[in-house]
Design a protein around this motif. Structure first.
Motif, PDB file in Angstrom:
ATOM      1  N   MET A   1       0.849  -1.292   0.136  1.00 54.50           N
ATOM      2  CA  MET A   1       0.460  -0.036   0.128  1.00 54.50           C
ATOM      3  C   MET A   1       0.748   1.405   0.165  1.00 54.50           C
ATOM      4  O   MET A   1       0.228   2.415  -0.659  1.00 54.50           O
ATOM      5  CB  MET A   1      -0.764   0.026   0.924  1.00 54.50           C
ATOM      6  CG  MET A   1      -2.074  -0.858   1.556  1.00 54.50           C
ATOM      7  SD  MET A   1      -2.933  -0.767   0.006  1.00 54.50           S
ATOM      8  CE  MET A   1      -4.340   0.400   0.412  1.00 54.50           C
ATOM      9  N   SER A   2       2.091   1.045   0.194  1.00 53.29           N
ATOM     10  CA  SER A   2       3.076   2.481   0.241  1.00 53.29           C
ATOM     11  C   SER A   2       3.434   2.415  -0.663  1.00 53.29           C
ATOM     12  O   SER A   2       4.559   3.798  -0.759  1.00 53.29           O
ATOM     13  CB  SER A   2       3.400   1.912   2.185  1.00 53.29           C
ATOM     14  OG  SER A   2       4.921   1.239   1.674  1.00 53.29           O
ATOM     15  N   VAL A   3       3.758   1.493  -1.000  1.00 59.42           N
ATOM     16  CA  VAL A   3       5.128   1.595  -2.294  1.00 59.42           C
ATOM     17  C   VAL A   3       4.319   1.986  -3.584  1.00 59.42           C
ATOM     18  O   VAL A   3       4.368   1.983  -4.498  1.00 59.42           O
ATOM     19  CB  VAL A   3       6.392   0.275  -2.104  1.00 59.42           C
ATOM     20  CG1 VAL A   3       7.070   0.763  -2.726  1.00 59.42           C
ATOM     21  CG2 VAL A   3       7.121   0.642  -1.592  1.00 59.42           C
ATOM     22  N   ASP A   4       4.271  -0.141  -3.907  1.00 56.27           N
ATOM     23  CA  ASP A   4       2.701  -0.401  -5.298  1.00 56.27           C
ATOM     24  C   ASP A   4       2.289   0.671  -5.739  1.00 56.27           C
ATOM     25  O   ASP A   4       2.207   1.260  -6.478  1.00 56.27           O
ATOM     26  CB  ASP A   4       2.737  -1.555  -5.494  1.00 56.27           C
ATOM     27  CG  ASP A   4       4.280  -2.703  -5.730  1.00 56.27           C
ATOM     28  OD1 ASP A   4       4.588  -2.130  -6.037  1.00 56.27           O
ATOM     29  OD2 ASP A   4       3.671  -4.151  -4.948  1.00 56.27           O
ATOM     30  N   ILE A   5       1.167   0.479  -4.695  1.00 58.19           N
ATOM     31  CA  ILE A   5      -0.565   2.096  -5.093  1.00 58.19           C
ATOM     32  C   ILE A   5      -0.377   3.416  -5.378  1.00 58.19           C
ATOM     33  O   ILE A   5      -0.189   3.497  -6.589  1.00 58.19           O
ATOM     34  CB  ILE A   5      -0.684   1.518  -3.777  1.00 58.19           C
ATOM     35  CG1 ILE A   5      -1.661   0.009  -4.067  1.00 58.19           C
ATOM     36  CG2 ILE A   5      -2.457   2.293  -4.141  1.00 58.19           C
ATOM     37  CD1 ILE A   5      -2.541  -0.623  -4.513  1.00 58.19           C
TER      38      ILE A   5
END
Length: 125
Positions: A75-79
């Protein structure tokens, strides 16, 4: 736009320099189109996010990292990688679908959900 189409548009001059009409250009890592079509930009962003996802493969496969930590990382890198500059996108069903397919692919991989498990997309959400 063709040269003939440009002829009926007003000339744009900044300072002493005439600006050139272009069909698309890159601005802040986003593809901007004169037609407003953003699907190419969305595909590019998803491709970059998929690359980030693949580089973190060892984390997704790790048995020593909790699922909660993996989901927080996702949620904090890919999205954010996939949705960078999304405020410039026109929201369409096609774009929403492209993003949903990518999100579900990542989540199924992180959660180790196989197609053989017969878990529907609705059950995942």
């Amino acid at each position: 736009m063709t040269v003939a189409q440009h002829q009926h548009l007003p000339a744009l001059t900044i300072g002493q320099q005439d600006m050139e009409y272009v069909e698309n250009f890159k601005y802040l890592q986003s593809n901007i189109s004169n037609t407003g079509d953003v699907e190419k930009d969305v595909q590019t962003r998803i491709g970059k996010a998929a690359g980030v996802y693949q580089r973190l493969r060892n984390i997704w496969l790790s048995k020593s990292i909790t699922t909660a930590t993996k989901l927080h990382l996702y949620m904090s890198v890919d999205i954010p990688t996939a949705t960078y500059a999304c405020e410039t996108w026109t929201k369409t069903a096609s774009i929403t679908n492209m993003l949903d397919v990518f999100y579900r692919w990542c989540l199924r991989s992180i959660l180790k959900i196989s197609w053989r498990d017969h878990i529907t997309d609705e059950e995942m959400m």
